[in-house]
Write a protein that holds these residues in place. Sequence first.
Motif, PDB file in Angstrom:
ATOM      1  N   GLY A 119       0.801  -1.207  -0.060  1.00  0.00           N
ATOM      2  CA  GLY A 119       0.000   0.105   0.042  1.00  0.00           C
ATOM      3  C   GLY A 119       0.778   1.268  -0.031  1.00  0.00           C
ATOM      4  N   LEU A 120       1.736   1.503   1.113  1.00  0.00           N
ATOM      5  CA  LEU A 120       2.332   2.645   1.078  1.00  0.00           C
ATOM      6  C   LEU A 120       3.214   2.892  -0.104  1.00  0.00           C
ATOM      7  CD1 LEU A 120       3.625   2.491   4.908  1.00  0.00           C
ATOM      8  CD2 LEU A 120       1.844   3.942   3.676  1.00  0.00           C
ATOM      9  N   ILE A 123       1.142   4.404  -2.698  1.00  0.00           N
ATOM     10  CA  ILE A 123       0.804   5.813  -2.377  1.00  0.00           C
ATOM     11  C   ILE A 123       1.999   6.904  -2.532  1.00  0.00           C
ATOM     12  CG2 ILE A 123       0.268   7.128  -0.512  1.00  0.00           C
ATOM     13  CD1 ILE A 123      -1.462   4.814   0.999  1.00  0.00           C
ATOM     14  N   PHE A 124       2.885   6.316  -2.210  1.00  0.00           N
ATOM     15  CA  PHE A 124       4.235   7.222  -2.435  1.00  0.00           C
ATOM     16  C   PHE A 124       4.451   7.667  -4.025  1.00  0.00           C
ATOM     17  CE2 PHE A 124       6.041   5.876   1.998  1.00  0.00           C
ATOM     18  CZ  PHE A 124       5.488   6.866   2.466  1.00  0.00           C
ATOM     19  N   THR A 125       4.189   6.536  -4.860  1.00  0.00           N
ATOM     20  CA  THR A 125       4.516   6.551  -6.126  1.00  0.00           C
ATOM     21  C   THR A 125       3.508   7.555  -6.859  1.00  0.00           C
ATOM     22  OG1 THR A 125       5.430   4.482  -6.351  1.00  0.00           O
ATOM     23  CG2 THR A 125       4.460   5.316  -8.502  1.00  0.00           C
ATOM     24  N   ASP A 138      -4.417   3.023 -10.476  1.00  0.00           N
ATOM     25  CA  ASP A 138      -3.669   3.153  -9.270  1.00  0.00           C
ATOM     26  C   ASP A 138      -4.298   2.159  -8.106  1.00  0.00           C
ATOM     27  OD1 ASP A 138      -1.524   4.637 -10.336  1.00  0.00           O
ATOM     28  OD2 ASP A 138      -3.128   6.523 -10.273  1.00  0.00           O
ATOM     29  N   LEU A 139      -5.415   2.455  -8.082  1.00  0.00           N
ATOM     30  CA  LEU A 139      -6.363   1.550  -6.935  1.00  0.00           C
ATOM     31  C   LEU A 139      -6.224   0.175  -7.275  1.00  0.00           C
ATOM     32  CD1 LEU A 139      -9.463   3.810  -6.478  1.00  0.00           C
ATOM     33  CD2 LEU A 139      -7.538   3.776  -4.950  1.00  0.00           C
ATOM     34  N   SER A 143      -4.531  -2.442  -4.812  1.00  0.00           N
ATOM     35  CA  SER A 143      -5.280  -3.695  -4.174  1.00  0.00           C
ATOM     36  C   SER A 143      -4.556  -5.049  -4.756  1.00  0.00           C
ATOM     37  CB  SER A 143      -6.552  -3.899  -4.904  1.00  0.00           C
ATOM     38  OG  SER A 143      -7.302  -2.603  -4.540  1.00  0.00           O
ATOM     39  N   PHE A 144      -3.919  -4.923  -5.828  1.00  0.00           N
ATOM     40  CA  PHE A 144      -3.113  -6.205  -6.132  1.00  0.00           C
ATOM     41  C   PHE A 144      -1.817  -6.525  -5.150  1.00  0.00           C
ATOM     42  CE2 PHE A 144      -0.094  -8.494  -8.816  1.00  0.00           C
ATOM     43  CZ  PHE A 144      -0.860  -9.720  -9.220  1.00  0.00           C
ATOM     44  N   ASN A 145      -1.155  -5.240  -5.213  1.00  0.00           N
ATOM     45  CA  ASN A 145       0.076  -5.126  -4.566  1.00  0.00           C
ATOM     46  C   ASN A 145      -0.156  -5.560  -2.897  1.00  0.00           C
ATOM     47  OD1 ASN A 145       1.422  -4.182  -6.450  1.00  0.00           O
ATOM     48  ND2 ASN A 145       1.500  -2.219  -5.905  1.00  0.00           N
ATOM     49  N   PHE A 146      -1.466  -5.187  -2.391  1.00  0.00           N
ATOM     50  CA  PHE A 146      -1.712  -5.442  -1.178  1.00  0.00           C
ATOM     51  C   PHE A 146      -1.896  -7.123  -0.879  1.00  0.00           C
ATOM     52  CE2 PHE A 146      -4.844  -6.623   2.309  1.00  0.00           C
ATOM     53  CZ  PHE A 146      -4.517  -5.845   3.304  1.00  0.00           C
TER      54      PHE A 146
END
Length: 219
Positions: A119-120, A123-125, A138-139, A143-146
Amino acid sequence: MLFHFSFYSNKQPAVPACSHNYSVKRGEYHLSKVKFPGKVADQSRLSISELVLRSLRLGLNAARANFLPALLVQALMGGLVVSYFCLPMARPVFGVLTDWNVHGGLLFSFVAMGITVGGLTEIFTVYLHKNGRWTSEDLANMSFNFAVFGLLGVMNSVFYQMQAHWFGSGRSPGVLAAKTLVDQFLYTPFLSNPMQTLAFLWKANNFRFGGRSPTRRSM
């Protein structure tokens, strides 16, 4: 590691063709704008050294594109470590986190790793490279990264428990050296990195397990 990291941006429309030419073109700000040729080269004709060099090039490009967001996440993690040892007022907060970790088990590992890494970083990106302009892509990426890094957090937790069973839970140089060697030279290159690489390749392939379906001939 660099080959595996080359897929971390996870916004690539397709897996790049392996060829002698530099087919990867830099985008405006991030690997989300990377464009790949439509025709895939015959990878079987490439030597091992050519494949390694191409993987290194892709990985270094990804590392440069994502360096600042990754650096901020690492700085945040370092700040937490410093505050734990140097700020007594922060001890109650860490006590609560420890209690969550003990009672939350693998669920806590999933949520903590998913938020901090999956998530972070996104967000930073978005705020560093896109001036905070969020899109549905981006969302979806976050979600996939999470999910991916949450699963990795569960894997890491189980692995560390296994290491404690194998080598003990002490802090002697021998125990720490054994755990580090197994982590860096067995678990990471043969299980953790391939799992993440395959996950992002799957996403790059529009969540399909294989190439395009052959066109059926009309009877």
